[in-house]
Design a protein around this motif. Structure first.
Motif, PDB file in Angstrom:
ATOM      1  N   ARG A 165     -14.759  18.123   9.244  1.00 14.44           N
ATOM      2  CA  ARG A 165     -15.144  18.375   8.532  1.00 14.44           C
ATOM      3  C   ARG A 165     -14.599  17.731   7.426  1.00 14.44           C
ATOM      4  O   ARG A 165     -15.018  17.361   6.868  1.00 14.44           O
ATOM      5  N   SER A 166     -13.814  17.975   7.043  1.00 19.14           N
ATOM      6  CA  SER A 166     -12.492  17.712   5.949  1.00 19.14           C
ATOM      7  C   SER A 166     -12.274  15.654   6.228  1.00 19.14           C
ATOM      8  O   SER A 166     -12.492  15.294   5.475  1.00 19.14           O
ATOM      9  N   TYR A 167     -12.785  15.631   7.231  1.00 20.08           N
ATOM     10  CA  TYR A 167     -11.976  13.705   8.406  1.00 20.08           C
ATOM     11  C   TYR A 167     -13.261  13.614   7.712  1.00 20.08           C
ATOM     12  O   TYR A 167     -13.141  12.187   7.391  1.00 20.08           O
ATOM     13  N   ARG A 168     -14.319  13.753   8.184  1.00 20.68           N
ATOM     14  CA  ARG A 168     -15.933  13.076   7.921  1.00 20.68           C
ATOM     15  C   ARG A 168     -16.104  12.861   6.059  1.00 20.68           C
ATOM     16  O   ARG A 168     -16.913  11.743   6.097  1.00 20.68           O
ATOM     17  N   LYS A 169     -15.842  14.137   5.613  1.00 20.36           N
ATOM     18  CA  LYS A 169     -15.436  13.781   4.339  1.00 20.36           C
ATOM     19  C   LYS A 169     -14.959  12.665   3.581  1.00 20.36           C
ATOM     20  O   LYS A 169     -15.409  12.292   2.493  1.00 20.36           O
ATOM     21  N   THR A 170     -14.205  11.371   4.457  1.00 24.01           N
ATOM     22  CA  THR A 170     -13.428  10.522   3.572  1.00 24.01           C
ATOM     23  C   THR A 170     -14.101   9.537   4.145  1.00 24.01           C
ATOM     24  O   THR A 170     -13.816   8.730   3.943  1.00 24.01           O
ATOM     25  N   GLY A 171     -14.869  10.101   4.749  1.00 20.46           N
ATOM     26  CA  GLY A 171     -16.192   8.352   4.802  1.00 20.46           C
ATOM     27  C   GLY A 171     -15.308   7.534   5.546  1.00 20.46           C
ATOM     28  O   GLY A 171     -14.539   7.813   6.735  1.00 20.46           O
ATOM     29  N   SER A 172     -15.809   6.154   5.266  1.00 20.96           N
ATOM     30  CA  SER A 172     -15.451   5.692   6.020  1.00 20.96           C
ATOM     31  C   SER A 172     -13.784   4.686   5.137  1.00 20.96           C
ATOM     32  O   SER A 172     -13.460   3.601   5.685  1.00 20.96           O
ATOM     33  N   ALA A 173     -13.269   5.941   4.553  1.00 26.63           N
ATOM     34  CA  ALA A 173     -11.862   5.368   4.568  1.00 26.63           C
ATOM     35  C   ALA A 173     -10.451   4.718   5.281  1.00 26.63           C
ATOM     36  O   ALA A 173     -10.879   4.482   6.691  1.00 26.63           O
ATOM     37  N   ARG A 174      -9.900   3.369   4.644  1.00 34.10           N
ATOM     38  CA  ARG A 174      -9.771   2.861   5.456  1.00 34.10           C
ATOM     39  C   ARG A 174      -8.249   3.396   5.686  1.00 34.10           C
ATOM     40  O   ARG A 174      -7.581   3.307   6.489  1.00 34.10           O
ATOM     41  N   ARG A 175      -7.390   3.484   4.385  1.00 37.00           N
ATOM     42  CA  ARG A 175      -6.298   3.758   4.345  1.00 37.00           C
ATOM     43  C   ARG A 175      -6.007   5.442   3.866  1.00 37.00           C
ATOM     44  O   ARG A 175      -6.511   5.845   2.796  1.00 37.00           O
ATOM     45  N   LEU A 176      -5.640   5.991   4.777  1.00 34.94           N
ATOM     46  CA  LEU A 176      -6.203   8.299   4.420  1.00 34.94           C
ATOM     47  C   LEU A 176      -4.710   8.924   4.780  1.00 34.94           C
ATOM     48  O   LEU A 176      -3.280   8.556   5.820  1.00 34.94           O
ATOM     49  N   GLY A 177      -4.634   9.511   3.441  1.00 36.08           N
ATOM     50  CA  GLY A 177      -3.057  10.494   3.323  1.00 36.08           C
ATOM     51  C   GLY A 177      -3.739  11.313   3.722  1.00 36.08           C
ATOM     52  O   GLY A 177      -4.696  12.233   3.717  1.00 36.08           O
ATOM     53  N   ALA A 192      -7.987   9.693  13.298  1.00 32.03           N
ATOM     54  CA  ALA A 192      -8.229   8.284  12.669  1.00 32.03           C
ATOM     55  C   ALA A 192      -7.662   7.173  13.229  1.00 32.03           C
ATOM     56  O   ALA A 192      -7.734   6.850  12.833  1.00 32.03           O
ATOM     57  N   ILE A 193      -6.697   7.663  14.366  1.00 31.71           N
ATOM     58  CA  ILE A 193      -5.828   6.264  14.365  1.00 31.71           C
ATOM     59  C   ILE A 193      -6.533   5.980  15.587  1.00 31.71           C
ATOM     60  O   ILE A 193      -6.575   4.967  15.598  1.00 31.71           O
ATOM     61  N   TYR A 194      -7.498   7.016  16.439  1.00 31.21           N
ATOM     62  CA  TYR A 194      -8.196   5.913  17.665  1.00 31.21           C
ATOM     63  C   TYR A 194      -9.206   5.267  16.521  1.00 31.21           C
ATOM     64  O   TYR A 194      -9.561   4.466  17.207  1.00 31.21           O
ATOM     65  N   GLU A 195      -9.841   6.230  15.189  1.00 32.64           N
ATOM     66  CA  GLU A 195     -10.779   5.685  14.615  1.00 32.64           C
ATOM     67  C   GLU A 195     -10.405   4.225  13.758  1.00 32.64           C
ATOM     68  O   GLU A 195     -11.302   3.542  13.203  1.00 32.64           O
ATOM     69  N   VAL A 220       1.188   4.680   9.507  1.00 33.08           N
ATOM     70  CA  VAL A 220       2.073   3.765   8.543  1.00 33.08           C
ATOM     71  C   VAL A 220       3.228   4.106   8.486  1.00 33.08           C
ATOM     72  O   VAL A 220       4.300   3.001   8.011  1.00 33.08           O
ATOM     73  N   TRP A 221       3.282   5.486   7.335  1.00 38.16           N
ATOM     74  CA  TRP A 221       4.217   5.869   6.535  1.00 38.16           C
ATOM     75  C   TRP A 221       4.036   6.822   6.409  1.00 38.16           C
ATOM     76  O   TRP A 221       3.377   7.316   7.036  1.00 38.16           O
ATOM     77  N   ASP A 234      -7.443   5.276   0.189  1.00 39.41           N
ATOM     78  CA  ASP A 234      -9.008   5.411  -0.479  1.00 39.41           C
ATOM     79  C   ASP A 234      -9.649   6.642   0.242  1.00 39.41           C
ATOM     80  O   ASP A 234     -10.148   7.226  -0.532  1.00 39.41           O
ATOM     81  N   ALA A 235      -8.639   7.522   0.350  1.00 37.03           N
ATOM     82  CA  ALA A 235      -8.826   9.323   0.529  1.00 37.03           C
ATOM     83  C   ALA A 235      -7.499   9.622   1.090  1.00 37.03           C
ATOM     84  O   ALA A 235      -6.502   9.118   1.307  1.00 37.03           O
ATOM     85  N   ALA A 236      -7.498  10.610   0.989  1.00 36.34           N
ATOM     86  CA  ALA A 236      -6.001  12.035   1.397  1.00 36.34           C
ATOM     87  C   ALA A 236      -7.109  13.596   1.078  1.00 36.34           C
ATOM     88  O   ALA A 236      -8.429  13.997   0.649  1.00 36.34           O
ATOM     89  N   ILE A 237      -6.595  13.072   2.438  1.00 32.96           N
ATOM     90  CA  ILE A 237      -6.984  15.271   2.955  1.00 32.96           C
ATOM     91  C   ILE A 237      -5.579  16.101   2.264  1.00 32.96           C
ATOM     92  O   ILE A 237      -4.587  16.003   3.298  1.00 32.96           O
ATOM     93  N   ILE A 238      -5.861  16.999   2.427  1.00 30.73           N
ATOM     94  CA  ILE A 238      -4.943  18.406   0.924  1.00 30.73           C
ATOM     95  C   ILE A 238      -5.229  19.317   2.400  1.00 30.73           C
ATOM     96  O   ILE A 238      -5.951  20.076   2.225  1.00 30.73           O
ATOM     97  N   PHE A 239      -4.158  19.639   3.447  1.00 23.28           N
ATOM     98  CA  PHE A 239      -4.163  20.438   4.601  1.00 23.28           C
ATOM     99  C   PHE A 239      -3.682  22.610   4.256  1.00 23.28           C
ATOM    100  O   PHE A 239      -3.589  22.890   4.389  1.00 23.28           O
ATOM    101  N   ALA A 240      -2.199  21.609   3.085  1.00 26.95           N
ATOM    102  CA  ALA A 240      -1.351  22.097   2.564  1.00 26.95           C
ATOM    103  C   ALA A 240      -2.012  23.405   1.764  1.00 26.95           C
ATOM    104  O   ALA A 240      -2.473  22.364   0.967  1.00 26.95           O
ATOM    105  N   SER A 241      -1.716  25.269   1.749  1.00 26.41           N
ATOM    106  CA  SER A 241      -2.694  25.316   0.387  1.00 26.41           C
ATOM    107  C   SER A 241      -1.657  25.714  -1.248  1.00 26.41           C
ATOM    108  O   SER A 241      -1.301  26.613  -1.633  1.00 26.41           O
ATOM    109  N   VAL A 242      -1.598  24.527  -1.235  1.00 29.50           N
ATOM    110  CA  VAL A 242      -0.608  24.052  -2.837  1.00 29.50           C
ATOM    111  C   VAL A 242      -1.733  23.321  -3.352  1.00 29.50           C
ATOM    112  O   VAL A 242      -1.845  22.198  -3.059  1.00 29.50           O
ATOM    113  N   GLY A 243      -1.768  24.229  -4.585  1.00 27.17           N
ATOM    114  CA  GLY A 243      -2.118  23.242  -5.423  1.00 27.17           C
ATOM    115  C   GLY A 243      -1.930  22.150  -5.659  1.00 27.17           C
ATOM    116  O   GLY A 243      -2.976  21.126  -6.190  1.00 27.17           O
TER     117      GLY A 243
END
Ligand SMILES: [Zn+2]
Ligand SMILES: [Zn+2]
Length: 340
Positions: A165-177, A192-195, A220-221, A234-243
Motif C-alpha cells: 500500500r505504501s509503494y502504491r502511494k508513490t505512483g509512477s515514481a521512477r527513482r524510489l528511496g 519495485a525492481i520487477y516493475e 542502484v545505490w 521522485d518518492a521515498a518510503i520510510i519504514f523505520a519508526s524514526v521521525g
C-alpha cells in the motif's frame, strides 16, 4: 501466548478454544509472523489494545470450522463491492491486520475501508495468531498463493500488504528511496525492481552489511540515511519508526516528490525549513490495508516472485522472538511455527 499487561512478557497459558460466530472461520493456526507493530502494542505505544490480548496479525492456518453464513451488510458502494472469498473446511487461509469494518461509514463507502471509523484489528483489538486457534471474519481473510509454504507466506500478510500500500502511494515514481531496509522494504524492493523502478536504499549510518544486501537485491545505490543520494528521488518510503527521517527524506526529493510514512508509529518529527517542503513536495502516511490491496499484492507477489527470509521460533519462544526483534538481533522475519 497472552499479553495480560503492557510492557510485560507474554504468558503461556491455556485459553478456551474460540467459537466462530456468524460469517467467521475457526482456523487452526500453522504459522504467525512477528511484526514491529506487535512490539509497539506490547510497549504501550498504541492506544487502547484489547487486554488480555493474543498478539499476531500475519496468520496462516487451515479452516477447521465455519460459523453460520453471514447475511450482514454488503459494501453498499458498488465500486468497492467485493465478494467475500469462499472458504471450505481444510482450506489454507491468511488472516491479516484488518479484521473487520462496518461497511457503512463515509470511509467504507468511498473505497477507503482501511480508514473505517469502527474497524477492528487482528492482534490488537481482536485476538490474533500467537495461539493454536484463531477466529476471523471470512470476508477479510485471503486465499494464499500456492507457491509459498506456510512459513514463507506469513511475512507477506503485513510487511508485504502494508508495504505494498505504501509503494502504491508513490505512483509512477521512477527513482524510489527506501528508508529503513528491514522486512517491509526488503519485500517491496523486489516488486519495485520487477516493475523497473530505480531503487535507492537508506540504512542506519555505517550499516555496510545491509547496504551490500540491498545492492545484491538490485538497488542502484545504497548508503546511510544521513547521506543524500546521487540523484533526486521522485518518492521515498520510510519504514523505520524514526521521525527524523521525514525531513531527511524530504531533502532527497525532486520537485513534486512524495514521502510516504509506512509505519503505524513514529517518534516525533523535528521541524524543518519550509523550503524543503515547497515545490509541491508531499508528506503522507499509510494506515492499515484494504482488501483490494491484499488481492493486488497476492496477485503480483508470486509473479515477481517476492521471496521472504524467515527465522522460525516455537510458539512458546514468542517472548524471545520479540526481545530479539526489539534489540535488532533478528537476521530475518521471525515466524512462530505452531501446528505446521
Ligand atoms: Zn467503515
Ligand atoms: Zn504488521
Amino acid at each position: 501466548m497472552v499479553l495480560n499487561e503492557l510492557k510485560r512478557p507474554l504468558e503461556l497459558r491455556d485459553v478456551a478454544k474460540p467459537k466462530p460466530g456468524k460469517g467467521q472461520l475457526l482456523v487452526r493456526v500453522s504459522t504467525c509472523a512477528v511484526c514491529r507493530t506487535d512490539l509497539h502494542v506490547v510497549d504501550g505505544e498504541l492506544p487502547d489494545p484489547k487486554l488480555p490480548l493474543i498478539l499476531g496479525h500475519q496468520i496462516v492456518g487451515r479452516v477447521e470450522e465455519i460459523g453460520e453464513v453471514s447475511d450482514g451488510p454488503q459494501q453498499p458502494d458498488s465500486r468497492v463491492a467485493k465478494a467475500a472469498p469462499i472458504f471450505a473446511i481444510g482450506d489454507r487461509v491468511g488472516i491479516p491486520w484488518l479484521g473487520w469494518t462496518d461497511g457503512d461509514c463515509t470511509y467504507c463507502r468511498s473505497g477507503r475501508e482501511n480508514l473505517c471509523d469502527n474497524a477492528r484489528f487482528t492482534g490488537y483489538t481482536l485476538d490474533g495468531g500467537y495461539a493454536e486457534f484463531a477466529v476471523a471474519d471470512a470476508g477479510y481473510c485471503f486465499h494464499l498463493p500456492e507457491r509459498y509454504s506456510d512459513v514463507e507466506v506469513a511475512p507477506l500478510l503485513c510487511a508485504g500488504l502494508i508495504g505494498y500500500r505504501s509503494y502504491r502511494k508513490t505512483g509512477s515514481a521512477r527513482r524510489l528511496g527506501l528508508y529503513g531496509f528491514g522486512n517491509a522494504a526488503h519485500l517491496i524492493a523486489q516488486i519495485a525492481i520487477y516493475e523497473g523502478r530505480e531503487l535507492y536504499a537508506f540504512t542506519r549510518t555505517g550499516d555496510k552489511a545491509t547496504q551490500r544486501a540491498a545492492k545484491e537485491l538490485g538497488a542502484v545505490w545504497a548508503g546511510g540515511s544521513d547521506e543524500l543520494p546521487p540523484e533526486k528521488l521522485d518518492a521515498a518510503i520510510i519504514f523505520a519508526s524514526v521521525g527524523a527521517l521525514v525531513p531527511a527524506a524530504l531533502r532527497a526529493l525532486a520537485k513534486g516528490g512524495v514521502v510516504v510514512c509506512g509505519g503505524i508509529h513514529m517518534t516525533d518529527i523535528p521541524s524543518f525549513p519550509y523550503v524543503d517542503l515547497w515545490e509541491e513536495r508531499v508528506i503522507t502516511s499509510v494506515a492499515n490495508l484494504t482488501r483490494r490491496d491484499g488481492d493486488e499484492f497476492f496477485e503480483i507477489a508470486p509473479r515477481v516472485p517476492v521471496r521472504t527470509y524467515t527465522e522460525t521460533f516455537a510458539l512458546e519462544q514468542a517472548n524471545t522472538a520479540l526481545d530479539q526483534f526489539r534489540a535488532g538481533k533478528l537476521g530475518a522475519t521471525a515466524v512462530l511455527t505452531i501446528s505446521e
